[in-house]
Enzyme design. Structure first.
Site, mmCIF file in Angstrom:
data_model
loop_
_atom_site.group_PDB
_atom_site.id
_atom_site.type_symbol
_atom_site.label_atom_id
_atom_site.label_comp_id
_atom_site.label_asym_id
_atom_site.label_seq_id
_atom_site.Cartn_x
_atom_site.Cartn_y
_atom_site.Cartn_z
ATOM 1 N N CYS A 134 2.957 -14.233 19.147
ATOM 2 C CA CYS A 134 1.658 -14.761 19.579
ATOM 3 C C CYS A 134 1.479 -16.197 19.097
ATOM 4 O O CYS A 134 1.159 -16.430 17.929
ATOM 5 C CB CYS A 134 0.518 -13.888 19.050
ATOM 6 S SG CYS A 134 -1.120 -14.455 19.550
ATOM 7 N N CYS A 137 -2.050 -17.013 17.980
ATOM 8 C CA CYS A 137 -2.378 -16.467 16.657
ATOM 9 C C CYS A 137 -1.754 -17.286 15.538
ATOM 10 O O CYS A 137 -2.394 -17.576 14.523
ATOM 11 C CB CYS A 137 -1.883 -15.020 16.537
ATOM 12 S SG CYS A 137 -2.354 -13.916 17.875
ATOM 13 N N ASP A 138 -0.477 -17.658 15.696
ATOM 14 C CA ASP A 138 0.296 -18.179 14.574
ATOM 15 C C ASP A 138 0.747 -19.629 14.710
ATOM 16 O O ASP A 138 1.297 -20.196 13.757
ATOM 17 C CB ASP A 138 1.544 -17.303 14.365
ATOM 18 C CG ASP A 138 1.181 -15.869 14.002
ATOM 19 O OD1 ASP A 138 0.129 -15.680 13.379
ATOM 20 O OD2 ASP A 138 1.940 -14.953 14.352
#
Length: 310
Positions: A134, A137-138
């Protein structure tokens, strides 16, 4: 036989939020926690984009906070995996570990989705230490660093473009000699000076001391001009799709071609009255904890309305 008003399947952000709302509505929900406590979110290293945690939070800590909040209002938790359901009857039947049977007036399916991985041993070794599925997300953790994205479709191009806005350099590792993405996404990638597309490459293994620091690749594997390459990277992002965890419900719930549960418009209602879907199992687009949590709230509100109408 256990008889309950509301049964929730899944312990990610969607499931726990549904439990908070359902328990506050006095539905006395039972939540079946499943094989991965906290859901897919717990495969990341830190959560920085969930409201209420200004300094970021460890995913296990965040999910434990959600769980305790649901527990505070009376949610009952059951450790185990749902092995069979029967949504053709009312109340709905749910069987856990092939032995324990539940009858529920309403069921909220929040089983999530699992990222597809290449199946490399080194992927498992570095999961949470440079391997991610992701970028949204990261990606923030790789600002001004070098990363690689695996995949050649729209998702991979979107992830690479997003990462290019943060990172010094982005490799795209594409096993075919072309991109499968839409024309506009292809042009966005090919025209970005920060993105280098490595066509006809496969990843053999990831390398590094304690975290991802590089990747060994093979060019045109099995061909006469096969060649080995190594690239130095700080992060390795999988963008080869997700698989919704919905096989258990295929005989009852309508799903799309990829297996995502189909819902009625922007509601969590499925084709079976009294069964609601929340989170990534019904969301092929966003796959964000905050979106999943919101859909869990909607599912609990709809379940409450349904139960009151019985």
């Amino acid at each position: 036989m256990n008889k309950v008003k509301c049964l929730i399947i899944g312990s990610g952000p969607a499931g726990y939020t549904a439990a908070i709302y359902a328990s506050r509505a006095n539905l006395q929900p039972v939540l079946i926690e499943g094989p991965q406590l906290g859901g897919q979110l717990t495969t990341t290293t830190e959560v920085e984009n969930f409201p209420g945690y200004p300094d970021g939070v460890e995913p296990f800590t965040m999910m434990e906070d959600m769980r305790r909040q649901a527990e505070r209002f009376g949610t009952q938790f059951v450790s185990g995996i749902v092995t069979k359901v029967d949504f053709s009857v009312s109340p709905k039947k749910v069987i856990v570990e092939d032995t324990e049977e539940y009858e529920a007036d309403a069921v909220i399916v929040a089983t999530g989705a699992s990222a597809r991985y290449l199946g490399l041993e080194s992927e498992r070794t570095y999961r949470g230490r440079g391997v991610s599925a992701c970028a949204t997300c990261d990606g923030f953790f790789y600002r001004k660093k070098t990363v690689a994205v695996v995949g050649g479709g729209d998702t991979a191009c979107e992830e690479a473009s997003y990462l290019a806005g943060l990172c010094e350099k982005v490799y795209m590792i594409v096993r075919k000699p072309y991109l499968r993405a839409s024309e506009i996404m292809q042009q966005r990638v090919l025209n970005n000076p920060k993105i280098e597309v490595l066509f006809e490459h496969n990843t053999l293994q990831l390398t590094g001391e304690g975290k991802v620091q590089g990747a060994d690749l093979v060019y045109r594997k099995g061909e006469a001009d096969e060649a080995m390459h190594h690239i130095d990277i700080d992060g390795f992002f999988l963008a080869i799709g997700h698989h919704p965890n919905t096989e258990l419900f295929k005989d009852y719930l309508h799903r799309d071609a990829e297996g995502y549960i189909l819902v009625d418009g922007d509601s969590p209602r499925t084709n079976v009255p009294g069964v609601f879907a929340a989170g990534d199992c019904a969301d092929p687009h966003y796959r964000q904890a905050i979106v999943a949590a919101g859909s869990g709230a909607k599912a609990a509100i709809e379940a409450d309305k349904y139960i009151k109408s019985l």
